[in-house]
Design an enzyme around this catalytic site. Structure first.
Site, PDB file in Angstrom:
ATOM      1  N   GLU A 281       0.831  -1.214   0.000  1.00 37.06           N
ATOM      2  CA  GLU A 281       0.000   0.000   0.000  1.00 37.06           C
ATOM      3  C   GLU A 281       0.864   1.262   0.000  1.00 37.06           C
ATOM      4  OE1 GLU A 281      -2.138  -0.478   3.668  1.00 37.06           O
ATOM      5  OE2 GLU A 281      -3.577  -1.873   2.823  1.00 37.06           O
ATOM      6  N   GLY A 283       2.108   4.983  -0.658  1.00 36.28           N
ATOM      7  CA  GLY A 283       1.574   6.288  -1.033  1.00 36.28           C
ATOM      8  C   GLY A 283       2.740   7.186  -1.394  1.00 36.28           C
ATOM      9  N   ARG A 284       3.408   7.651  -0.360  1.00 34.41           N
ATOM     10  CA  ARG A 284       4.511   8.598  -0.498  1.00 34.41           C
ATOM     11  C   ARG A 284       5.525   8.218  -1.591  1.00 34.41           C
ATOM     12  NH1 ARG A 284       6.401  11.272   3.999  1.00 34.41           N
ATOM     13  NH2 ARG A 284       5.237   9.788   5.250  1.00 34.41           N
ATOM     14  N   ARG A 320       3.555  19.124   6.791  1.00 33.29           N
ATOM     15  CA  ARG A 320       4.512  18.130   7.313  1.00 33.29           C
ATOM     16  C   ARG A 320       5.573  18.729   8.245  1.00 33.29           C
ATOM     17  NH1 ARG A 320       7.714  15.617   4.586  1.00 33.29           N
ATOM     18  NH2 ARG A 320       7.618  13.687   5.790  1.00 33.29           N
ATOM     19  N   CYS A 350      -0.232  32.324  11.712  1.00 30.35           N
ATOM     20  CA  CYS A 350       0.047  32.824  13.066  1.00 30.35           C
ATOM     21  C   CYS A 350       0.365  31.694  14.042  1.00 30.35           C
ATOM     22  CB  CYS A 350      -1.152  33.618  13.572  1.00 30.35           C
ATOM     23  SG  CYS A 350      -1.512  35.006  12.530  1.00 30.35           S
ATOM     24  N   GLU A 351       1.390  30.950  13.742  1.00 27.76           N
ATOM     25  CA  GLU A 351       1.883  29.871  14.612  1.00 27.76           C
ATOM     26  C   GLU A 351       3.397  29.867  14.440  1.00 27.76           C
ATOM     27  OE1 GLU A 351      -0.094  27.550  16.235  1.00 27.76           O
ATOM     28  OE2 GLU A 351      -2.017  28.021  15.302  1.00 27.76           O
ATOM     29  N   TYR A 377       1.316  13.984   0.823  1.00 29.65           N
ATOM     30  CA  TYR A 377       0.898  14.597   2.096  1.00 29.65           C
ATOM     31  C   TYR A 377       1.136  16.107   2.079  1.00 29.65           C
ATOM     32  CZ  TYR A 377       0.902   9.664   3.215  1.00 29.65           C
ATOM     33  OH  TYR A 377       0.660   8.306   3.168  1.00 29.65           O
TER      34      TYR A 377
END
Ligand SMILES: Cc1ncc(COP(=O)(O)O)c(C=O)c1O
Length: 421
Positions: A281, A283-284, A320, A350-351, A377
């Site tokens: 399976e 993905g990346r 990420r 704003c973080e 992602y």
């Protein structure tokens, strides 16, 4: 594939990215993908299985764009889905139900129903995550008067050498059925009215850079399957080893996907399982390296001795780094000469965690930067946080032609929020 032309400008699929952006007429931030290279990754992976029967069920969560899904379907991939929407997307794109694996720790009734109702006999397998789900799925299948093909996702208790947030196969993880519960699960399946056990599965985590733990977990799976078959006299159709093949984000030394497939196929051959369906399976590994996020540089400042480069892409566009402390290489879009400087590249949200880490970039800074290896992602985790639009996406085909999906409309967000409540 990301690269640099002879003149030094950044390219993807052999075309200068700046020219692609001009042709697409989109604002930054924008994702740009090399769809042909994603398809080549899938072909290469499938080739590595040799004579081993296999299904590459692409993990849709990594990049769910239609163009990507269609390219991977054309390369012979199925799909691994983790929600009703992903299942519907896979079916709409044309993935046959018999090539779809349905995963999830907490599946809704609607998700279970759709999995059971798809196609003639439902999906290839609904992966059962825990014992109570056996009873729930059986009740849904009875209500629908349809059989359901299931695979038990077991927790092999193997700790992957990866970020804690994406390690899923150790005994404290929320995923899967403990080895000592398999007997009980089999008994529940035996008592069920509509469930058919077709396989066993595992998924020990993501961004695995070596095959050791993947193979260790595969051995646990094969042993569990062999014990089950010996005790029951039944023959399992499929053995799902999960995804997790890593990509090189710039650190070097990452085993390629083909190595995972070859090593797993060797193990299956040793154990006489070459004709059984090995499901993986990924993905990346199929998409990450073939996408970039392009951002404009809005300015720079110095604070506490740090040199901050301010860009228009934020953690809402690429989560990420904020979520996992991941580091993506960042480079100038255009050719640049002159000495580089270490810049701390940050976005507008704003973080404090809206921070892409440090990279060597020209000084004075470039007008645009390219955040590399953002094909997985990236967009799929993007959000409207801070009222920001979702970024544009540009898909470059093998012949160099492009298709554009524009940034989401800010006015729509505004109207929807105003109307909320
Ligand atoms: C069950 C399952 N399979 C496959 C994947 C895909 O992982 P990767 O993108 O690392 O290959 C995931 C990722 O979360 C997953 O949870």
């Amino acid at each position: 594939m990301f690269g640099r032309a002879q003149g030094g400008e950044a390219t993807i699929a052999g075309r200068p990215i700046a020219a692609i952006l001009r042709e697409a007429a989109v604002e930054t931030p924008a994702y740009v993908y090399d769809v042909g290279a994603m398809q080549d990754e899938a072909h290469e992976l499938k080739h590595a299985f040799g004579a081993q029967a296999h299904l590459v069920a692409y993990a849709v969560k990594a990049n769910s764009a239609g163009a990507v899904m269609r390219a991977l379907l054309d390369a012979g991939c199925g799909a691994e889905v983790g929600s009703l929407a992903e299942l519907e997307l896979a079916l709409e794109v044309g993935v046959p139900p018999e090539a779809i694996i349905v995963n999830g720790v907490a599946k809704t009734d609607a998700e279970l129903d759709a999995a059971v109702a798809s196609g003639g006999v439902g999906v290839c397998a609904v992966q059962i995550d825990h014992l109570a789900e056996i009873l729930r799925l059986d009740a849904r299948a009875v209500a629908l008067d349809r059989p359901a093909r299931v695979s038990l996702r077991i927790n092999p208790n193997v700790r992957a050498d990866t970020h804690a947030g994406i390690a899923t196969g150790h005994d404290e993880a929320k995923f899967g059925i403990a080895l000592e519960e398999i007997g009980e699960a089999v008994e529940l399946l035996r008592q069920s009215r509509q469930l058919l056990l077709v396989g066993l599965g595992i998924h020990i985590g993501s961004q695995l850079t070596r095959t050791n733990e993947y193979l260790e977990a595969a051995r646990v799976l094969v042993d569990a399957a062999t014990s089950y078959e010996a005790a029951s006299g039944d023959r399992l159709e499929l053995f799902n080893l999960g995804g997790g093949f890593g990509v090189d984000y710039g650190e070097g030394s990452c085993a390629p996907p083909a190595e995972f497939a070859r090593d797993a196929a060797r193990l299956f051959k040793e154990r006489g399982l070459s004709t059984r369906l090995m499901v993986v399976e990924p993905g990346r590994a199929l998409v990450a390296s073939h996408g970039v996020l392009v951002a404009s540089v809005l300015g720079h400042k110095t604070a506490g001795g740090r040199r901050y480069l301010l860009i228009d892409a934020g953690m809402n566009d690429l989560l990420r780094p904020a979520l996992y402390g991941a580091h993506h290489r960042i480079e100038a879009l255009e050719a640049s000469s002159g000495a580089g400087q270490r810049w701390n590249v940050v976005g507008p949200v704003c973080e404090s965690s809206c921070d892409f880490g440090t990279s060597m970039l020209p000084d004075p800074p470039p007008s645009h930067v390219v955040i590399r290896d953002a094909g997985a992602y990236g967009y799929s985790m993007a959000s409207h946080y801070n009222g920001r639009p979702l970024p544009a996406e540009i898909f470059v085909a093998r012949d160099g032609t492009i298709r554009v999906s524009r940034a989401s409309d800010s006015a729509r967000w505004l109207a929807e929020r105003l109307a909320a409540g």
